[in-house]
Design an enzyme around this catalytic site. Structure first.
Site, short mmCIF file in Angstrom:
data_model
loop_
_atom_site.label_atom_id
_atom_site.label_comp_id
_atom_site.label_asym_id
_atom_site.label_seq_id
_atom_site.Cartn_x
_atom_site.Cartn_y
_atom_site.Cartn_z
N TRP A 1 0.75 -1.18 -0.25
CA TRP A 1 0.00 -0.11 0.08
C TRP A 1 0.71 1.61 -0.09
CZ3 TRP A 1 1.94 2.03 3.84
CH2 TRP A 1 1.97 1.83 5.16
N ASN A 2 2.07 0.95 0.13
CA ASN A 2 2.82 2.44 0.47
C ASN A 2 3.12 3.41 -1.19
OD1 ASN A 2 4.73 0.41 0.10
ND2 ASN A 2 6.13 1.55 0.56
N HIS B 1 -4.01 -7.28 -5.17
CA HIS B 1 -3.23 -6.01 -4.85
C HIS B 1 -3.88 -5.24 -3.02
CE1 HIS B 1 -1.04 -1.50 -4.76
NE2 HIS B 1 -1.49 -1.11 -5.48
N GLY C 1 6.81 -5.64 0.01
CA GLY C 1 6.44 -5.97 0.90
C GLY C 1 7.02 -6.32 2.52
N SER C 2 6.26 -7.42 3.62
CA SER C 2 6.73 -7.13 4.18
C SER C 2 7.89 -8.51 4.35
CB SER C 2 6.18 -7.73 6.27
OG SER C 2 5.88 -8.99 5.32
N GLU D 1 11.28 -7.64 -3.12
CA GLU D 1 11.62 -6.60 -2.52
C GLU D 1 11.42 -6.05 -1.25
OE1 GLU D 1 11.77 -3.68 -1.55
OE2 GLU D 1 10.61 -2.46 -2.77
N CYS E 1 10.33 1.47 2.30
CA CYS E 1 11.43 1.06 3.06
C CYS E 1 12.56 1.44 2.54
CB CYS E 1 11.47 -0.81 1.47
SG CYS E 1 9.70 -1.78 1.91
#
Length: 453
Positions: free
Chosen positions: A128-129, A153, A204-205, A226, A260
């Protein structure tokens, strides 16, 4: 799927999940589209990709408004993100054919070469960022390579997902070349395992990356990950402090700190610690936070209540462990999921702010004795996405960045950023594989040897 406006805390439009039957139909349609799309010329693909860039620029304001409403990014940052997406579309329209041209090799054959052929359906799980950029960062090279894409998404930006789909539709891409699914994580696992899906890309995380890597590995699917980062920014004793402070703060507070590759650990020698901290207080304290639709606002809210509360918990636990808060550190009494620019100093190994990624506008100051210790601290992390070094001795800083700093992107006297012309990705728990540049477009192709006697 439903977003909540993080500035007002009001729910937005609700989007129903796709059923399992709809998921299967979407995959079948994508596979059918691939059988034709893979044989289209680069010039045809490029024409459509340039039209996508045109759609992005023409509707920049409306697309930016959706981003700001769903995840809280300031309107000026949202507009810049849309333009960056148009740039990456133009970039691969211009360069994809050159990047993927046949490579002829002299052997004992009469002809021998390496070709780059598309794989098929690439399944993308996106965050989402940067809700537009992250998608176009994989889609532009992937589609230009002849692949087709299915997007899952983040559930809190469904309007962005639909808007992105509309870009490709309005540009004239054939139906099924780019698709969007509103699905659960369980359904996503089934998509990864589907025989028509050939590769997976996730931003993502680290936790999510490990799970997707496990699922993709179980069915032998190529993946690019990533993931998180805790980027060190080393400010050496001979740095231009005006440049260093302005750059590091801009990096730390970009997207309200939800990046990130933002500066997270500020590593400074003891000799300049006090001056750096005073300059940080002044610079970070000058950033305003509030209504993200106001062009004068510097920082919008964090994306959600749980993310703000998690960040505040990390700050509190770091202070309880012995660190000192010299700016911010308190949740403001106002509507919206806001968090103020915050500086933690006297941070030591073992503290949350040293060990964990802080996804918000919080700078962590770590003091070291010298260059050797600075590099040791910089590399003392589970991550390895980016890093930067500031020094007036550019040759010295370049040597340290190139040879000593352990990360996927190392910058000198500048903030780490993604650029279509440069490979982007990390090492360690920041993931593997590369996006962007000629390296990125080759991640999801069959590097095929053709040998003719």
């Amino acid at each position: 799927m439903q977003a909540i406006n993080p500035a007002t805390e009001q729910p937005l439009k609700n989007y129903p999940n796709h059923s399992n039957e709809e998921v299967t139909s979407t995959i079948d349609q994508a596979q059918k589209a691939f059988t034709e799309w893979r044989n289209t010329s680069y010039s045809n693909r490029a024409d459509l990709m340039r039209k996508a860039a045109e759609v992005l620029r023409t509707q920049q304001k409306s697309f930016a408004a959706i981003m700001t409403e769903e995840m809280g990014k300031t309107l000026k940052e949202s507009k810049a993100e849309v333009e960056k997406c148009a740039w990456v579309c133009d970039y691969y329209a211009d360069h994809a054919e050159e990047f993927l041209k046949d490579e002829f090799i002299e052997t004992d054959a009469s002809k021998c070469y390496v070709s780059h052929r598309p794989l098929g359906i690439v399944f993308a799980i996106m965050p989402w960022n940067y809700p537009f950029w992250q998608v176009f960062r994989f889609a532009a090279p992937g589609l230009m390579a002849g692949n087709v894409a299915i997007l899952k998404h983040a559930p809190n930006v469904p309007g962005c997902a639909e808007a992105i789909l509309s870009v490709f539709e309005k540009a004239g891409f054939p139906k099924g070349v780019f698709s969007n699914l509103f699905i659960t994580n369980e359904q996503a696992s089934d998509v990864i395992a589907h025989r028509y899906v050939k590769a997976v890309t996730l931003t993502g995380s680290t936790r999510a990356g490990k799970e997707v890597a496990k699922q993709a590995g179980a069915v032998l699917k190529k993946c690019v990950l990533e993931l998180g980062g805790s980027d060190p920014y080393i400010i050496l004793e001979d740095a231009d402090l005006d440049l260093a402070i302005e750059t590091t703060v801009a990096s730390r507070l970009k997207n309200s700190g939800q990046s990130c590759i933002s500066a997270k650990r500020f590593i400074v020698p003891e000799s300049i610690k006090e001056e750096v901290e005073q300059r940080l207080i002044k610079e970070m304290g000058s950033y305003s936070f509030g209504d993200p639709t106001d062009e004068n606002t510097d920082l919008g809210p964090l994306v959600g209540e749980k993310y703000r509360d998690q960040l505040h918990d990390q700050v509190k636990r770091t202070i309880e462990a012995g660190a000192k808060c010299i700016l911010g550190g308190e949740v403001p009494d106002m509507k919206g999921y806001y968090y103020p620019p915050t500086i933690l100093t006297n941070v030591k190994k073992g503290m949350p702010a040293y060990e964990e990624e802080l996804f918000g506008p919080v700078a962590t100051v770590i003091t070291v004795k010298d260059e050797e210790e600075a590099l040791k601290v910089a590399n003392d992390t589970y991550y390895g996405l980016g890093g930067a070094i500031f020094s007036k001795d550019v040759a010295r800083a370049e040597r340290l960045a190139a040879e000593k700093l352990e990360a996927g992107s190392c910058f000198v006297n500048a903030m780490v950023s993604s650029d279509p012309r440069l490979p982007f990705g990390g090492i360690n728990e920041s993931g593997f594989g590369r996006e962007l540049s000629h390296h990125g477009i080759k991640e999801f192709v069959n590097v095929k040897t053709v040998y003719v006697r």
